[in-house]
Every structure is written in structure tokens, then in C-alpha cells.
Write a protein that holds these residues in place. Sequence first.
Motif, PDB file in Angstrom:
ATOM      1  N   VAL A  11      75.523   2.908 -17.101  1.00 60.63           N
ATOM      2  CA  VAL A  11      76.762   3.349 -17.751  1.00 60.63           C
ATOM      3  C   VAL A  11      77.802   2.236 -17.704  1.00 60.63           C
ATOM      4  O   VAL A  11      78.454   1.952 -18.709  1.00 60.63           O
ATOM      5  CB  VAL A  11      77.293   4.648 -17.104  1.00 60.63           C
ATOM      6  N   GLU A  12      77.949   1.580 -16.556  1.00 56.17           N
ATOM      7  CA  GLU A  12      78.909   0.473 -16.440  1.00 56.17           C
ATOM      8  C   GLU A  12      78.601  -0.622 -17.454  1.00 56.17           C
ATOM      9  O   GLU A  12      79.493  -1.134 -18.133  1.00 56.17           O
ATOM     10  CB  GLU A  12      78.889  -0.109 -15.028  1.00 56.17           C
ATOM     11  N   GLU A  13      77.333  -0.992 -17.557  1.00 54.70           N
ATOM     12  CA  GLU A  13      76.925  -2.053 -18.485  1.00 54.70           C
ATOM     13  C   GLU A  13      77.136  -1.644 -19.939  1.00 54.70           C
ATOM     14  O   GLU A  13      77.695  -2.396 -20.738  1.00 54.70           O
ATOM     15  CB  GLU A  13      75.451  -2.386 -18.252  1.00 54.70           C
ATOM     16  N   ALA A  14      76.690  -0.444 -20.287  1.00 51.87           N
ATOM     17  CA  ALA A  14      76.797   0.022 -21.670  1.00 51.87           C
ATOM     18  C   ALA A  14      78.253   0.210 -22.092  1.00 51.87           C
ATOM     19  O   ALA A  14      78.604  -0.013 -23.248  1.00 51.87           O
ATOM     20  CB  ALA A  14      76.025   1.330 -21.842  1.00 51.87           C
ATOM     21  N   MET A  15      79.110   0.580 -21.155  1.00 54.79           N
ATOM     22  CA  MET A  15      80.516   0.851 -21.467  1.00 54.79           C
ATOM     23  C   MET A  15      81.386  -0.393 -21.471  1.00 54.79           C
ATOM     24  O   MET A  15      82.553  -0.331 -21.872  1.00 54.79           O
ATOM     25  CB  MET A  15      81.083   1.851 -20.448  1.00 54.79           C
ATOM     26  N   ALA A  16      80.864  -1.540 -21.051  1.00 57.71           N
ATOM     27  CA  ALA A  16      81.666  -2.764 -20.929  1.00 57.71           C
ATOM     28  C   ALA A  16      82.511  -3.072 -22.177  1.00 57.71           C
ATOM     29  O   ALA A  16      83.673  -3.463 -22.043  1.00 57.71           O
ATOM     30  CB  ALA A  16      80.787  -3.942 -20.542  1.00 57.71           C
ATOM     31  N   PRO A  17      81.988  -2.893 -23.401  1.00 59.77           N
ATOM     32  CA  PRO A  17      82.835  -3.181 -24.568  1.00 59.77           C
ATOM     33  C   PRO A  17      84.040  -2.241 -24.704  1.00 59.77           C
ATOM     34  O   PRO A  17      85.006  -2.584 -25.373  1.00 59.77           O
ATOM     35  CB  PRO A  17      81.884  -2.991 -25.757  1.00 59.77           C
ATOM     36  N   LEU A  18      83.978  -1.062 -24.077  1.00 49.95           N
ATOM     37  CA  LEU A  18      85.083  -0.107 -24.179  1.00 49.95           C
ATOM     38  C   LEU A  18      86.095  -0.239 -23.041  1.00 49.95           C
ATOM     39  O   LEU A  18      87.228   0.209 -23.172  1.00 49.95           O
ATOM     40  CB  LEU A  18      84.554   1.328 -24.200  1.00 49.95           C
ATOM     41  N   GLY A  19      85.660  -0.793 -21.906  1.00 49.85           N
ATOM     42  CA  GLY A  19      86.566  -0.924 -20.770  1.00 49.85           C
ATOM     43  C   GLY A  19      85.793  -0.993 -19.463  1.00 49.85           C
ATOM     44  O   GLY A  19      84.566  -1.036 -19.445  1.00 49.85           O
ATOM     45  N   THR A  20      86.530  -0.971 -18.368  1.00 55.42           N
ATOM     46  CA  THR A  20      85.941  -1.063 -17.040  1.00 55.42           C
ATOM     47  C   THR A  20      85.694   0.328 -16.475  1.00 55.42           C
ATOM     48  O   THR A  20      86.609   1.155 -16.425  1.00 55.42           O
ATOM     49  CB  THR A  20      86.876  -1.841 -16.093  1.00 55.42           C
ATOM     50  N   VAL A  21      84.458   0.568 -16.047  1.00 56.98           N
ATOM     51  CA  VAL A  21      84.087   1.855 -15.469  1.00 56.98           C
ATOM     52  C   VAL A  21      84.218   1.779 -13.952  1.00 56.98           C
ATOM     53  O   VAL A  21      83.731   0.841 -13.326  1.00 56.98           O
ATOM     54  CB  VAL A  21      82.640   2.245 -15.858  1.00 56.98           C
ATOM     55  N   THR A  22      84.896   2.766 -13.401  1.00 57.76           N
ATOM     56  CA  THR A  22      84.999   2.927 -11.954  1.00 57.76           C
ATOM     57  C   THR A  22      84.581   4.347 -11.619  1.00 57.76           C
ATOM     58  O   THR A  22      84.481   5.201 -12.507  1.00 57.76           O
ATOM     59  CB  THR A  22      86.445   2.670 -11.459  1.00 57.76           C
ATOM     60  N   GLY A  23      84.336   4.599 -10.340  1.00 53.02           N
ATOM     61  CA  GLY A  23      83.892   5.921  -9.946  1.00 53.02           C
ATOM     62  C   GLY A  23      84.540   6.399  -8.674  1.00 53.02           C
ATOM     63  O   GLY A  23      85.109   5.616  -7.912  1.00 53.02           O
ATOM     64  N   ARG A  24      84.436   7.694  -8.463  1.00 58.32           N
ATOM     65  CA  ARG A  24      84.962   8.336  -7.265  1.00 58.32           C
ATOM     66  C   ARG A  24      83.997   9.446  -6.866  1.00 58.32           C
ATOM     67  O   ARG A  24      83.571  10.243  -7.708  1.00 58.32           O
ATOM     68  CB  ARG A  24      86.337   8.892  -7.574  1.00 58.32           C
ATOM     69  N   ALA A  25      83.639   9.485  -5.586  1.00 60.27           N
ATOM     70  CA  ALA A  25      82.726  10.512  -5.093  1.00 60.27           C
ATOM     71  C   ALA A  25      83.327  11.897  -5.315  1.00 60.27           C
ATOM     72  O   ALA A  25      84.531  12.107  -5.171  1.00 60.27           O
ATOM     73  CB  ALA A  25      82.446  10.295  -3.610  1.00 60.27           C
ATOM     74  N   MET A  26      82.454  12.845  -5.683  1.00 58.83           N
ATOM     75  CA  MET A  26      82.888  14.220  -5.880  1.00 58.83           C
ATOM     76  C   MET A  26      81.717  15.153  -5.638  1.00 58.83           C
ATOM     77  O   MET A  26      80.696  15.056  -6.282  1.00 58.83           O
ATOM     78  CB  MET A  26      83.527  14.329  -7.225  1.00 58.83           C
ATOM     79  N   MET A  27      81.829  16.001  -4.667  1.00 56.78           N
ATOM     80  CA  MET A  27      80.855  17.060  -4.354  1.00 56.78           C
ATOM     81  C   MET A  27      79.403  16.654  -4.590  1.00 56.78           C
ATOM     82  O   MET A  27      78.681  17.313  -5.328  1.00 56.78           O
ATOM     83  CB  MET A  27      81.187  18.315  -5.156  1.00 56.78           C
ATOM     84  N   GLY A  28      78.977  15.578  -4.012  1.00 59.43           N
ATOM     85  CA  GLY A  28      77.597  15.149  -4.147  1.00 59.43           C
ATOM     86  C   GLY A  28      77.302  14.383  -5.421  1.00 59.43           C
ATOM     87  O   GLY A  28      76.177  13.959  -5.651  1.00 59.43           O
ATOM     88  N   GLY A  29      78.293  14.210  -6.245  1.00 58.37           N
ATOM     89  CA  GLY A  29      78.136  13.464  -7.486  1.00 58.37           C
ATOM     90  C   GLY A  29      79.191  12.382  -7.576  1.00 58.37           C
ATOM     91  O   GLY A  29      79.658  11.872  -6.561  1.00 58.37           O
ATOM     92  N   ARG A  30      79.562  12.040  -8.777  1.00 59.10           N
ATOM     93  CA  ARG A  30      80.586  11.011  -8.964  1.00 59.10           C
ATOM     94  C   ARG A  30      81.352  11.287 -10.250  1.00 59.10           C
ATOM     95  O   ARG A  30      80.763  11.636 -11.263  1.00 59.10           O
ATOM     96  CB  ARG A  30      79.921   9.641  -9.044  1.00 59.10           C
ATOM     97  N   THR A  31      82.667  11.124 -10.190  1.00 60.84           N
ATOM     98  CA  THR A  31      83.515  11.175 -11.376  1.00 60.84           C
ATOM     99  C   THR A  31      83.630   9.753 -11.894  1.00 60.84           C
ATOM    100  O   THR A  31      83.852   8.826 -11.123  1.00 60.84           O
ATOM    101  CB  THR A  31      84.913  11.726 -11.022  1.00 60.84           C
ATOM    102  N   LEU A  32      83.475   9.566 -13.199  1.00 63.59           N
ATOM    103  CA  LEU A  32      83.554   8.243 -13.810  1.00 63.59           C
ATOM    104  C   LEU A  32      84.818   8.121 -14.649  1.00 63.59           C
ATOM    105  O   LEU A  32      85.173   9.041 -15.390  1.00 63.59           O
ATOM    106  CB  LEU A  32      82.330   7.981 -14.686  1.00 63.59           C
ATOM    107  N   TYR A  33      85.449   6.975 -14.525  1.00 61.14           N
ATOM    108  CA  TYR A  33      86.674   6.660 -15.255  1.00 61.14           C
ATOM    109  C   TYR A  33      86.427   5.405 -16.080  1.00 61.14           C
ATOM    110  O   TYR A  33      85.705   4.515 -15.656  1.00 61.14           O
ATOM    111  CB  TYR A  33      87.816   6.345 -14.283  1.00 61.14           C
TER     112      TYR A  33
END
Length: 121
Positions: A11-33
Motif C-alpha cells: 500500500v505504501e509503495e502503490a500510494m506513493a504518487p498520491l502522498g505519504t502513507v503512515t499508520g497507527r495500531a488499532m485493535m489488532g489492525g492498523r489505521t492508514l493515513y
Amino acid sequence: MAVDEGLVAWVEEAMAPLGTVTGRAMMGGRTLYCDGTVFAILGLDALWFKADAQTDAEWDAAGCVRFTYERDGGTASMNYRRAPDDCYDDADALRGWAALALAAGRRAPARRRKAGHGTQA
């Protein structure tokens, strides 16, 4: 449940043309920004894109089910839709659906943090 780090990297690689992807842990998963805007979550071994009333028809037409989970003896849902299968191996497809999710994320009202809760990088 562990987060699939390979999927995160994709996801980070594919999204690079749109912006920088970061994440935050959430209930066993991750929220992506993307550049600070929530656009997806990783959970239940899948990628789920943010949706809203303006985009629901497009997600429905593509057969993308809503994110649901068990809560208090019932089923609850969140405004996220399962990514179409082609998002897992086609960067253009991922970006197209992610752009729809980013628009939904930008329209969402800002959430207030509870007092005493810090941020996590």
C-alpha cells in the motif's frame, strides 16, 4: 491478529504518487493515513477503504462489503468497505479506490481526542 507487513509495504509503495502513507495500531489492525487523512484500515486479513454516503453506491456496485464486527452480542459496522481484489496486485486500481476513500476521509468531520490521550507515530 498480526498485521500483514507485506500488505502495508504494498500500500505504501502503490500510494506513493498520491502522498505519504503512515499508520497507527488499532485493535489488532492498523489505521492508514495518506498525508494525515484517514483512508483505510487493515484488519481481518484485508484492506478496507473509508466510505461515506457519497461513495456508498460506487462501493455497492463493485460488490465491496461493509466492515462489520461483533459488539455487545450483536453486529456493528464501520464506514469502511473491503478493497476489490484487484487492489492487491494492481497499483493503479489501488490508487483509484484509495482516491475515493481519501475524498471520503477529507469530508469526514474531525474527531476530537479524549483528554489525556496522546498521539502515536
